[in-house]
Design a protein around this motif. Structure first.
Motif, PDB file in Angstrom:
ATOM      1  N   ARG A   1       0.816  27.479 -13.885  1.00  0.00           N
ATOM      2  CA  ARG A   1      -0.002  28.232 -14.824  1.00  0.00           C
ATOM      3  C   ARG A   1       0.783  28.500 -16.096  1.00  0.00           C
ATOM      4  O   ARG A   1       1.999  28.694 -16.079  1.00  0.00           O
ATOM      5  CB  ARG A   1      -0.472  29.555 -14.196  1.00  0.00           C
ATOM      6  CG  ARG A   1      -1.204  29.366 -12.864  1.00  0.00           C
ATOM      7  CD  ARG A   1      -1.780  30.667 -12.345  1.00  0.00           C
ATOM      8  NE  ARG A   1      -2.950  31.099 -13.089  1.00  0.00           N
ATOM      9  CZ  ARG A   1      -4.173  30.632 -12.894  1.00  0.00           C
ATOM     10  NH1 ARG A   1      -4.389  29.686 -11.989  1.00  0.00           N
ATOM     11  NH2 ARG A   1      -5.182  31.087 -13.601  1.00  0.00           N
ATOM     12  N   VAL A   2       0.074  28.532 -17.201  1.00  0.00           N
ATOM     13  CA  VAL A   2       0.642  28.845 -18.503  1.00  0.00           C
ATOM     14  C   VAL A   2      -0.090  30.075 -19.031  1.00  0.00           C
ATOM     15  O   VAL A   2      -1.297  30.015 -19.272  1.00  0.00           O
ATOM     16  CB  VAL A   2       0.486  27.671 -19.495  1.00  0.00           C
ATOM     17  CG1 VAL A   2       1.022  28.065 -20.869  1.00  0.00           C
ATOM     18  CG2 VAL A   2       1.193  26.438 -18.974  1.00  0.00           C
ATOM     19  N   ASP A   3       0.628  31.180 -19.190  1.00  0.00           N
ATOM     20  CA  ASP A   3      -0.011  32.442 -19.625  1.00  0.00           C
ATOM     21  C   ASP A   3      -1.231  32.749 -18.765  1.00  0.00           C
ATOM     22  O   ASP A   3      -2.315  33.081 -19.270  1.00  0.00           O
ATOM     23  CB  ASP A   3      -0.413  32.365 -21.101  1.00  0.00           C
ATOM     24  CG  ASP A   3       0.802  32.249 -22.016  1.00  0.00           C
ATOM     25  OD1 ASP A   3       1.873  32.748 -21.635  1.00  0.00           O
ATOM     26  OD2 ASP A   3       0.680  31.639 -23.089  1.00  0.00           O
ATOM     27  N   ASP A   4      -1.038  32.599 -17.457  1.00  0.00           N
ATOM     28  CA  ASP A   4      -2.063  32.890 -16.458  1.00  0.00           C
ATOM     29  C   ASP A   4      -3.256  31.928 -16.511  1.00  0.00           C
ATOM     30  O   ASP A   4      -4.305  32.201 -15.928  1.00  0.00           O
ATOM     31  CB  ASP A   4      -2.564  34.339 -16.592  1.00  0.00           C
ATOM     32  CG  ASP A   4      -3.069  34.868 -15.255  1.00  0.00           C
ATOM     33  OD1 ASP A   4      -2.519  34.483 -14.203  1.00  0.00           O
ATOM     34  OD2 ASP A   4      -4.040  35.662 -15.259  1.00  0.00           O
ATOM     35  N   LYS A   5      -3.101  30.817 -17.204  1.00  0.00           N
ATOM     36  CA  LYS A   5      -4.148  29.795 -17.230  1.00  0.00           C
ATOM     37  C   LYS A   5      -3.672  28.568 -16.472  1.00  0.00           C
ATOM     38  O   LYS A   5      -2.534  28.133 -16.609  1.00  0.00           O
ATOM     39  CB  LYS A   5      -4.490  29.400 -18.668  1.00  0.00           C
ATOM     40  CG  LYS A   5      -5.172  30.485 -19.484  1.00  0.00           C
ATOM     41  CD  LYS A   5      -5.511  29.961 -20.869  1.00  0.00           C
ATOM     42  CE  LYS A   5      -6.209  31.026 -21.701  1.00  0.00           C
ATOM     43  NZ  LYS A   5      -6.523  30.536 -23.070  1.00  0.00           N
ATOM     44  N   SER A   6      -4.548  28.011 -15.673  1.00  0.00           N
ATOM     45  CA  SER A   6      -4.233  26.790 -14.957  1.00  0.00           C
ATOM     46  C   SER A   6      -4.046  25.641 -15.947  1.00  0.00           C
ATOM     47  O   SER A   6      -4.688  25.601 -17.007  1.00  0.00           O
ATOM     48  CB  SER A   6      -5.373  26.452 -13.986  1.00  0.00           C
ATOM     49  OG  SER A   6      -5.248  25.141 -13.489  1.00  0.00           O
ATOM     50  N   LEU A   7      -3.166  24.697 -15.595  1.00  0.00           N
ATOM     51  CA  LEU A   7      -3.029  23.497 -16.427  1.00  0.00           C
ATOM     52  C   LEU A   7      -4.358  22.778 -16.580  1.00  0.00           C
ATOM     53  O   LEU A   7      -4.639  22.154 -17.613  1.00  0.00           O
ATOM     54  CB  LEU A   7      -2.006  22.539 -15.811  1.00  0.00           C
ATOM     55  CG  LEU A   7      -0.523  22.790 -16.086  1.00  0.00           C
ATOM     56  CD1 LEU A   7       0.306  21.671 -15.484  1.00  0.00           C
ATOM     57  CD2 LEU A   7      -0.252  22.900 -17.581  1.00  0.00           C
ATOM     58  N   HIS A   8      -5.202  22.858 -15.550  1.00  0.00           N
ATOM     59  CA  HIS A   8      -6.513  22.201 -15.596  1.00  0.00           C
ATOM     60  C   HIS A   8      -7.352  22.711 -16.771  1.00  0.00           C
ATOM     61  O   HIS A   8      -8.197  21.981 -17.305  1.00  0.00           O
ATOM     62  CB  HIS A   8      -7.278  22.444 -14.294  1.00  0.00           C
ATOM     63  CG  HIS A   8      -6.785  21.639 -13.140  1.00  0.00           C
ATOM     64  ND1 HIS A   8      -7.153  20.324 -12.930  1.00  0.00           N
ATOM     65  CD2 HIS A   8      -5.949  21.968 -12.129  1.00  0.00           C
ATOM     66  CE1 HIS A   8      -6.567  19.875 -11.843  1.00  0.00           C
ATOM     67  NE2 HIS A   8      -5.836  20.841 -11.329  1.00  0.00           N
ATOM     68  N   ALA A   9      -7.114  23.978 -17.161  1.00  0.00           N
ATOM     69  CA  ALA A   9      -7.934  24.590 -18.213  1.00  0.00           C
ATOM     70  C   ALA A   9      -7.420  24.297 -19.614  1.00  0.00           C
ATOM     71  O   ALA A   9      -8.071  24.659 -20.602  1.00  0.00           O
ATOM     72  CB  ALA A   9      -7.984  26.105 -18.003  1.00  0.00           C
ATOM     73  N   LEU A  10      -6.291  23.601 -19.716  1.00  0.00           N
ATOM     74  CA  LEU A  10      -5.690  23.346 -21.027  1.00  0.00           C
ATOM     75  C   LEU A  10      -6.024  21.934 -21.522  1.00  0.00           C
ATOM     76  O   LEU A  10      -6.183  21.012 -20.719  1.00  0.00           O
ATOM     77  CB  LEU A  10      -4.176  23.522 -20.934  1.00  0.00           C
ATOM     78  CG  LEU A  10      -3.699  24.905 -20.492  1.00  0.00           C
ATOM     79  CD1 LEU A  10      -2.178  24.926 -20.363  1.00  0.00           C
ATOM     80  CD2 LEU A  10      -4.166  25.988 -21.458  1.00  0.00           C
ATOM     81  N   PRO A  11      -6.128  21.760 -22.821  1.00  0.00           N
ATOM     82  CA  PRO A  11      -6.444  20.439 -23.384  1.00  0.00           C
ATOM     83  C   PRO A  11      -5.196  19.544 -23.404  1.00  0.00           C
ATOM     84  O   PRO A  11      -4.603  19.277 -24.453  1.00  0.00           O
ATOM     85  CB  PRO A  11      -6.921  20.782 -24.801  1.00  0.00           C
ATOM     86  CG  PRO A  11      -6.174  22.036 -25.151  1.00  0.00           C
ATOM     87  CD  PRO A  11      -6.066  22.813 -23.865  1.00  0.00           C
ATOM     88  N   LEU A  12      -4.814  19.060 -22.250  1.00  0.00           N
ATOM     89  CA  LEU A  12      -3.604  18.265 -22.116  1.00  0.00           C
ATOM     90  C   LEU A  12      -3.754  16.885 -22.747  1.00  0.00           C
ATOM     91  O   LEU A  12      -4.822  16.282 -22.705  1.00  0.00           O
ATOM     92  CB  LEU A  12      -3.232  18.110 -20.644  1.00  0.00           C
ATOM     93  CG  LEU A  12      -2.898  19.380 -19.866  1.00  0.00           C
ATOM     94  CD1 LEU A  12      -2.602  19.036 -18.407  1.00  0.00           C
ATOM     95  CD2 LEU A  12      -1.711  20.112 -20.485  1.00  0.00           C
ATOM     96  N   ASP A  13      -2.648  16.394 -23.262  1.00  0.00           N
ATOM     97  CA  ASP A  13      -2.611  15.039 -23.795  1.00  0.00           C
ATOM     98  C   ASP A  13      -2.633  14.017 -22.654  1.00  0.00           C
ATOM     99  O   ASP A  13      -3.202  12.935 -22.796  1.00  0.00           O
ATOM    100  CB  ASP A  13      -1.341  14.867 -24.637  1.00  0.00           C
ATOM    101  CG  ASP A  13      -1.245  13.508 -25.284  1.00  0.00           C
ATOM    102  OD1 ASP A  13      -2.172  13.146 -26.020  1.00  0.00           O
ATOM    103  OD2 ASP A  13      -0.239  12.810 -25.040  1.00  0.00           O
ATOM    104  N   GLN A  14      -2.021  14.381 -21.506  1.00  0.00           N
ATOM    105  CA  GLN A  14      -1.949  13.463 -20.368  1.00  0.00           C
ATOM    106  C   GLN A  14      -2.505  14.150 -19.117  1.00  0.00           C
ATOM    107  O   GLN A  14      -1.825  14.907 -18.441  1.00  0.00           O
ATOM    108  CB  GLN A  14      -0.497  13.038 -20.126  1.00  0.00           C
ATOM    109  CG  GLN A  14      -0.301  12.052 -18.996  1.00  0.00           C
ATOM    110  CD  GLN A  14      -1.247  10.862 -19.100  1.00  0.00           C
ATOM    111  OE1 GLN A  14      -2.370  10.904 -18.580  1.00  0.00           O
ATOM    112  NE2 GLN A  14      -0.784   9.811 -19.776  1.00  0.00           N
TER     113      GLN A  14
END
Length: 275
Positions: free
Chosen positions: A191-204
């Protein structure tokens, strides 16, 4: 510090059950001084009173002698730590900061179970990871195989990592230096700042491949970046002596030329990062 070798360490033993209930250090008649203590709120004093009420006397034995004061203090603390809560000692003793806290044997503690190191950690730009994501969201990852999982799980909070960017067909280079903040977890759990990686606009987004298989998932550690550059601005020189490796993880502790290069390129001192 008194360096005369006239100190000793002693123990009080309950003759009713032969339990050791107090350790102390001193010189001259110090070992007998507790027999006249009168503090009713003191567990040691009450233990001595109960022994005397039973018609007995505490067994007092010197267990180490001819010591300097510093030696006596260290031995006293060692014995107090060993028996811990079974003793009536109120103080945790001198040198307490050098001993493992009680009730922590189930934990891996810094300075006791591991020491932090300085490591190269390969970004491995490709199908499952992107330096852009690592740089932006404060992490590093590796995985897609059991041996890579094990490498990531070796990192401990406080380790210093030099991120080395590599990609097939390109010359590699260093892109960042940071401090490990967490032990490794799978990409699905991170998690990043209590957000799952799934919820972030990842490049990969292929970082989530094989997420249900621990041996094949991507494993992630949180990084506090001290300094970073983009992949196109990666730091390298052709002069011999700069360390690089195709491995996922490698120690840089003895790579003095590389450490100096990183300090110069990224504007910091490794000694300042160590805790």
């Amino acid at each position: 510090m008194d360096n005369n070798h006239n100190y000793y360490v002693y123990v009080y033993i309950d003759p009713r059950n032969f339990e050791e209930f107090y350790y102390g250090q001193g010189k001259d008649d110090r070992k007998a001084s507790h027999l006249s203590d009168s503090d009713e709120d003191n567990e040691k004093v009450n233990r001595i009173k109960a022994i005397k009420k039973a018609g007995q006397e505490p067994i007092i034995k010197v267990i180490a002698s001819c010591l300097t004061k510093e030696e006596a203090l260290l031995i006293e603390k060692t014995l107090i730590w060993k028996l811990g809560r079974t003793l009536t000692n109120i103080s945790s003793g001198h040198f307490s900061e050098k001993f493992r806290p009680h009730n922590t044997l189930h934990l891996d503690l810094k300075h006791f179970d591991y020491s932090n190191g300085i490591y190269l950690l390969n970004v491995g730009e490709g199908k499952h990871r992107s330096w852009f994501d690592c740089q932006k969201y404060g992490f590093m990852s590796s995985g897609q195989g059991k041996r890579y999982r094990k490498k990531m799980q070796e990192f401990r909070p406080g380790d210093i990592i030099a991120a080395y960017w590599s990609k097939k067909g390109f010359r590699g280079g260093y892109v960042g230096v940071g401090i490990v903040k967490t032990t490794a977890v799978s990409a699905n759990e991170f998690r990043v700042d209590d957000k799952s990686l799934h919820a972030l606009p990842l490049d990969q987004r292929n970082i989530f491949d094989n997420g249900d298989d621990p041996d094949k998932a991507e494993w992630v550690i949180e990084i506090k970046w001290i300094a970073t550059v983009s992949a196109k601005d990666r730091k390298w020189r052709s002069k011999a002596g700069l360390f690089s490796t195709p491995s996922t993880k490698a120690s840089l502790e003895r790579q003095s030329a590389t450490l100096k290069f990183l300090e110069t390129q990224f504007g910091f001192k490794f000694d300042k990062l160590r805790t």
